[in-house]
Design a protein around this motif. Structure first.
Motif, PDB file in Angstrom:
ATOM      1  N   ARG A 145       0.819  -1.219   0.000  1.00 11.23           N
ATOM      2  CA  ARG A 145       0.000   0.000   0.000  1.00 11.23           C
ATOM      3  C   ARG A 145       0.851   1.267   0.000  1.00 11.23           C
ATOM      4  NH1 ARG A 145      -5.690  -0.733  -0.678  1.00 11.23           N
ATOM      5  NH2 ARG A 145      -5.756  -2.988  -0.861  1.00 11.23           N
ATOM      6  N   GLN A 146       2.142   1.086   0.166  1.00  6.58           N
ATOM      7  CA  GLN A 146       3.118   2.181   0.095  1.00  6.58           C
ATOM      8  C   GLN A 146       2.846   3.298   1.109  1.00  6.58           C
ATOM      9  OE1 GLN A 146       5.310   2.436  -3.899  1.00  6.58           O
ATOM     10  NE2 GLN A 146       3.163   2.503  -4.541  1.00  6.58           N
ATOM     11  N   GLN A 147       2.444   2.861   2.325  1.00  8.92           N
ATOM     12  CA  GLN A 147       2.294   3.824   3.408  1.00  8.92           C
ATOM     13  C   GLN A 147       2.431   3.119   4.751  1.00  8.92           C
ATOM     14  OE1 GLN A 147      -0.527   7.131   3.261  1.00  8.92           O
ATOM     15  NE2 GLN A 147      -1.310   6.472   5.248  1.00  8.92           N
ATOM     16  N   ALA A 148       3.381   3.583   5.558  1.00  9.40           N
ATOM     17  CA  ALA A 148       3.547   3.029   6.899  1.00  9.40           C
ATOM     18  C   ALA A 148       2.296   3.304   7.719  1.00  9.40           C
ATOM     19  CB  ALA A 148       4.763   3.654   7.568  1.00  9.40           C
ATOM     20  N   GLY A 149       1.876   2.309   8.478  1.00 14.68           N
ATOM     21  CA  GLY A 149       0.703   2.462   9.334  1.00 14.68           C
ATOM     22  C   GLY A 149      -0.608   2.069   8.678  1.00 14.68           C
ATOM     23  N   ALA A 150      -0.579   1.738   7.377  1.00 16.68           N
ATOM     24  CA  ALA A 150      -1.816   1.386   6.684  1.00 16.68           C
ATOM     25  C   ALA A 150      -2.445   0.121   7.258  1.00 16.68           C
ATOM     26  CB  ALA A 150      -1.557   1.224   5.190  1.00 16.68           C
ATOM     27  N   PHE A 151      -1.606  -0.860   7.604  1.00 15.44           N
ATOM     28  CA  PHE A 151      -2.117  -2.118   8.166  1.00 15.44           C
ATOM     29  C   PHE A 151      -2.789  -1.883   9.511  1.00 15.44           C
ATOM     30  CE2 PHE A 151      -1.615  -5.898  10.813  1.00 15.44           C
ATOM     31  CZ  PHE A 151      -2.107  -6.905   9.992  1.00 15.44           C
ATOM     32  N   ASP A 152      -2.114  -1.154  10.384  1.00 15.35           N
ATOM     33  CA  ASP A 152      -2.689  -0.902  11.703  1.00 15.35           C
ATOM     34  C   ASP A 152      -3.994  -0.122  11.584  1.00 15.35           C
ATOM     35  OD1 ASP A 152      -0.588  -2.213  12.911  1.00 15.35           O
ATOM     36  OD2 ASP A 152       0.560  -0.393  13.312  1.00 15.35           O
ATOM     37  N   GLY A 153      -4.048   0.826  10.642  1.00 15.58           N
ATOM     38  CA  GLY A 153      -5.275   1.586  10.431  1.00 15.58           C
ATOM     39  C   GLY A 153      -6.413   0.706   9.953  1.00 15.58           C
ATOM     40  N   ALA A 154      -6.113  -0.236   9.060  1.00 14.06           N
ATOM     41  CA  ALA A 154      -7.143  -1.141   8.552  1.00 14.06           C
ATOM     42  C   ALA A 154      -7.677  -2.040   9.663  1.00 14.06           C
ATOM     43  CB  ALA A 154      -6.583  -1.971   7.406  1.00 14.06           C
ATOM     44  N   VAL A 155      -6.775  -2.570  10.489  1.00 18.25           N
ATOM     45  CA  VAL A 155      -7.196  -3.450  11.580  1.00 18.25           C
ATOM     46  C   VAL A 155      -8.030  -2.687  12.607  1.00 18.25           C
ATOM     47  CG1 VAL A 155      -6.377  -4.856  13.509  1.00 18.25           C
ATOM     48  CG2 VAL A 155      -5.292  -5.069  11.261  1.00 18.25           C
ATOM     49  N   ARG A 156      -7.621  -1.455  12.918  1.00 10.01           N
ATOM     50  CA  ARG A 156      -8.413  -0.642  13.854  1.00 10.01           C
ATOM     51  C   ARG A 156      -9.812  -0.399  13.299  1.00 10.01           C
ATOM     52  NH1 ARG A 156      -3.472   2.247  14.709  1.00 10.01           N
ATOM     53  NH2 ARG A 156      -4.103   3.765  13.120  1.00 10.01           N
ATOM     54  N   ALA A 157      -9.893  -0.134  11.988  1.00  3.06           N
ATOM     55  CA  ALA A 157     -11.202   0.101  11.369  1.00  3.06           C
ATOM     56  C   ALA A 157     -12.095  -1.125  11.501  1.00  3.06           C
ATOM     57  CB  ALA A 157     -11.019   0.473   9.895  1.00  3.06           C
ATOM     58  N   LEU A 158     -11.537  -2.303  11.229  1.00  3.01           N
ATOM     59  CA  LEU A 158     -12.319  -3.529  11.360  1.00  3.01           C
ATOM     60  C   LEU A 158     -12.853  -3.676  12.778  1.00  3.01           C
ATOM     61  CD1 LEU A 158     -10.069  -6.018   9.348  1.00  3.01           C
ATOM     62  CD2 LEU A 158     -12.384  -5.307   8.724  1.00  3.01           C
ATOM     63  N   ARG A 159     -12.013  -3.412  13.765  1.00  6.79           N
ATOM     64  CA  ARG A 159     -12.423  -3.612  15.157  1.00  6.79           C
ATOM     65  C   ARG A 159     -13.456  -2.576  15.590  1.00  6.79           C
ATOM     66  NH1 ARG A 159      -6.327  -5.205  17.386  1.00  6.79           N
ATOM     67  NH2 ARG A 159      -6.290  -7.244  16.301  1.00  6.79           N
ATOM     68  N   ARG A 160     -13.299  -1.329  15.131  1.00  4.82           N
ATOM     69  CA  ARG A 160     -14.278  -0.297  15.486  1.00  4.82           C
ATOM     70  C   ARG A 160     -15.642  -0.603  14.874  1.00  4.82           C
ATOM     71  NH1 ARG A 160      -9.659   4.301  14.521  1.00  4.82           N
ATOM     72  NH2 ARG A 160      -9.010   4.456  16.726  1.00  4.82           N
ATOM     73  N   LEU A 161     -15.638  -1.070  13.637  1.00  7.44           N
ATOM     74  CA  LEU A 161     -16.902  -1.391  12.983  1.00  7.44           C
ATOM     75  C   LEU A 161     -17.520  -2.666  13.551  1.00  7.44           C
ATOM     76  CD1 LEU A 161     -15.779  -0.502   9.363  1.00  7.44           C
ATOM     77  CD2 LEU A 161     -17.572   0.674  10.652  1.00  7.44           C
ATOM     78  N   ARG A 162     -16.675  -3.628  13.832  1.00  9.93           N
ATOM     79  CA  ARG A 162     -17.176  -4.883  14.421  1.00  9.93           C
ATOM     80  C   ARG A 162     -17.838  -4.620  15.768  1.00  9.93           C
ATOM     81  NH1 ARG A 162     -13.402  -9.810  16.710  1.00  9.93           N
ATOM     82  NH2 ARG A 162     -15.079 -11.221  17.294  1.00  9.93           N
ATOM     83  N   ALA A 163     -17.263  -3.720  16.555  1.00  7.22           N
ATOM     84  CA  ALA A 163     -17.828  -3.399  17.871  1.00  7.22           C
ATOM     85  C   ALA A 163     -19.218  -2.798  17.754  1.00  7.22           C
ATOM     86  CB  ALA A 163     -16.898  -2.434  18.609  1.00  7.22           C
ATOM     87  N   ARG A 164     -19.529  -2.257  16.577  1.00  4.31           N
ATOM     88  CA  ARG A 164     -20.843  -1.647  16.338  1.00  4.31           C
ATOM     89  C   ARG A 164     -21.782  -2.562  15.561  1.00  4.31           C
ATOM     90  NH1 ARG A 164     -17.086   2.229  16.963  1.00  4.31           N
ATOM     91  NH2 ARG A 164     -17.751   4.201  17.945  1.00  4.31           N
TER      92      ARG A 164
END
Length: 373
Positions: A145-164
């Motif tokens: 994805r050519q950006q540091a932190g993209a993986f962590d951001g994607a995983v956080r998004a999954l968890r925030r949405l899953r919690a809802r």
């Protein structure tokens, strides 16, 4: 002459002289060309870091695109990009689509989804969110994805949405960069509690043209991945779909398991291989209508021509809807009505979207017989 007609005119009738063609099941809309990442496989050749002045306006998106889709049925409108969350009126348009009776879904890289945005996504009525994960670990995903932190951001998004309580899907694009991580990605996806894993077999278009051939899967590797996916699908731990990989349906048919998967919800139905111009289509940020996001042959623009006319009258779509028009190995294949081969990959390789799929290792029985094998 290669079949690259650019308008909605039909040569020999098809749906023009008869009943309208069945409504698409899914319509993917490139809500904006703007994106905050520069992914190596992006379908766009030039990645825009900001919103484009050529994006459909709010009014055009409502009346030319959304009203046009509602006029033909109730396809799922998948808001993608670029990065759709960069579009400031996205939630207004999502609400408008819901009011017009269209189910809506969101495809995002996930990096922009903080807690308030996750709440808005749920509240506006998106029925599913797809987030991309192209590696089991950050190093692999971030490099692609050519950006540091993209993986962590994607995983956080999954968890925030899953919690809802959001229905979640993970999209993974396969090249040699993550081939050896597929088992680990599969386990990672399950551990994040998502409902579906869609594995995209790389199609060389846009930025993807810059990925060298020695980083792309050979036909035999492609086949091995699809057979592994069929094994995971049979486990039933989550819904597994091979995308841009119509040979998957040939493999399921060979294994006698295709019928098992030809049912389910609107997000989990398996019908046949290549759906470009038959079950799906793609609408660009400027309103151009393509058979899929990887087959850059326009059939018209919704800002100038009603979507129903494009969908029902396009010579390009008409050709794609007739498996007897397929050429080469695909035309001779006994599985052509189940598979059809990837029309985008054929076009990328030859400029002819009806010729044979270049990444298929299967030899049709008719060709075996003709060769005296």
């Amino acid at each position: 002459m290669h079949p690259t007609a650019n308008g909605p005119e039909s040569r020999n009738g098809g749906s023009v002289s008869g009943a309208p063609y069945a409504a698409p099941r899914l319509v993917f809309w490139e809500a904006t060309a703007g994106c905050n990442l520069e992914c190596r496989h992006c379908r766009r050749l030039e990645v825009a870091k900001a919103l484009s002045k050529r994006d459909l306006t709010t009014e055009q998106a409502e009346h030319c695109l959304i009203d046009g889709l509602a006029a033909v049925g109730r396809p799922v409108l998948v808001c993608s990009g670029g990065e759709p969350l960069l579009r400031r009126d996205l939630f207004e348009l999502a609400a408008y689509a819901r009011d017009r009776g269209l189910p809506i879904a969101l495809a995002t890289n996930g990096t922009l989804i903080d807690e308030p945005l996750a709440e808005r996504i749920v509240q506006v009525g998106f029925e599913r969110v797809a987030v991309s994960l192209d590696g089991a670990e950050a190093a692999t995903h971030d490099a692609f994805r050519q950006q540091a932190g993209a993986f962590d951001g994607a995983v956080r998004a999954l968890r925030r949405l899953r919690a809802r309580g959001m229905s979640l899907q993970v999209n993974t694009t396969v090249t040699l960069h993550n081939l050896l991580e597929l088992d680990a990605i599969y386990e990672r996806v399950i551990s994040e509690g998502v409902e579906a894993w869609h594995v995209f077999m790389f199609v060389p278009v846009g930025c993807g043209l810059q990925i060298p051939e020695d980083q792309q899967l050979a036909a035999e590797q492609y086949e091995a991945v699809l057979r592994r996916l069929s094994e995971w699908a049979a486990e039933g731990r989550l819904f597994v779909r091979a995308t841009c990989a119509p040979q998957y349906y040939r493999i399921l048919a060979q294994e006698g398991t295709l019928q098992r998967f030809q049912r389910g919800s609107k997000f989990a139905t398996m019908t046949k291989g290549c759906l470009a111009g038959t079950g799906i289509c793609f609408i660009s940020h400027t309103g151009e209508v393509f058979p899929c996001g990887y087959l850059p042959v326009s059939s018209g623009n919704v800002a100038r021509t009603p979507f129903a006319d494009i969908w029902n009258r396009s010579a390009v779509f008409e050709a794609l809807r007739d498996p007897d028009r397929l050429e080469g190995k695909c035309g001779a294949c006994e599985f052509k009505r189940v598979c059809s081969g990837c029309r985008a990959r054929a076009y990328a390789a030859t400029g002819n979207y009806l010729t044979e799929e270049p990444c298929c290792a299967y030899t049709p029985r008719a060709l075996h017989a003709g060769a005296g094998i």
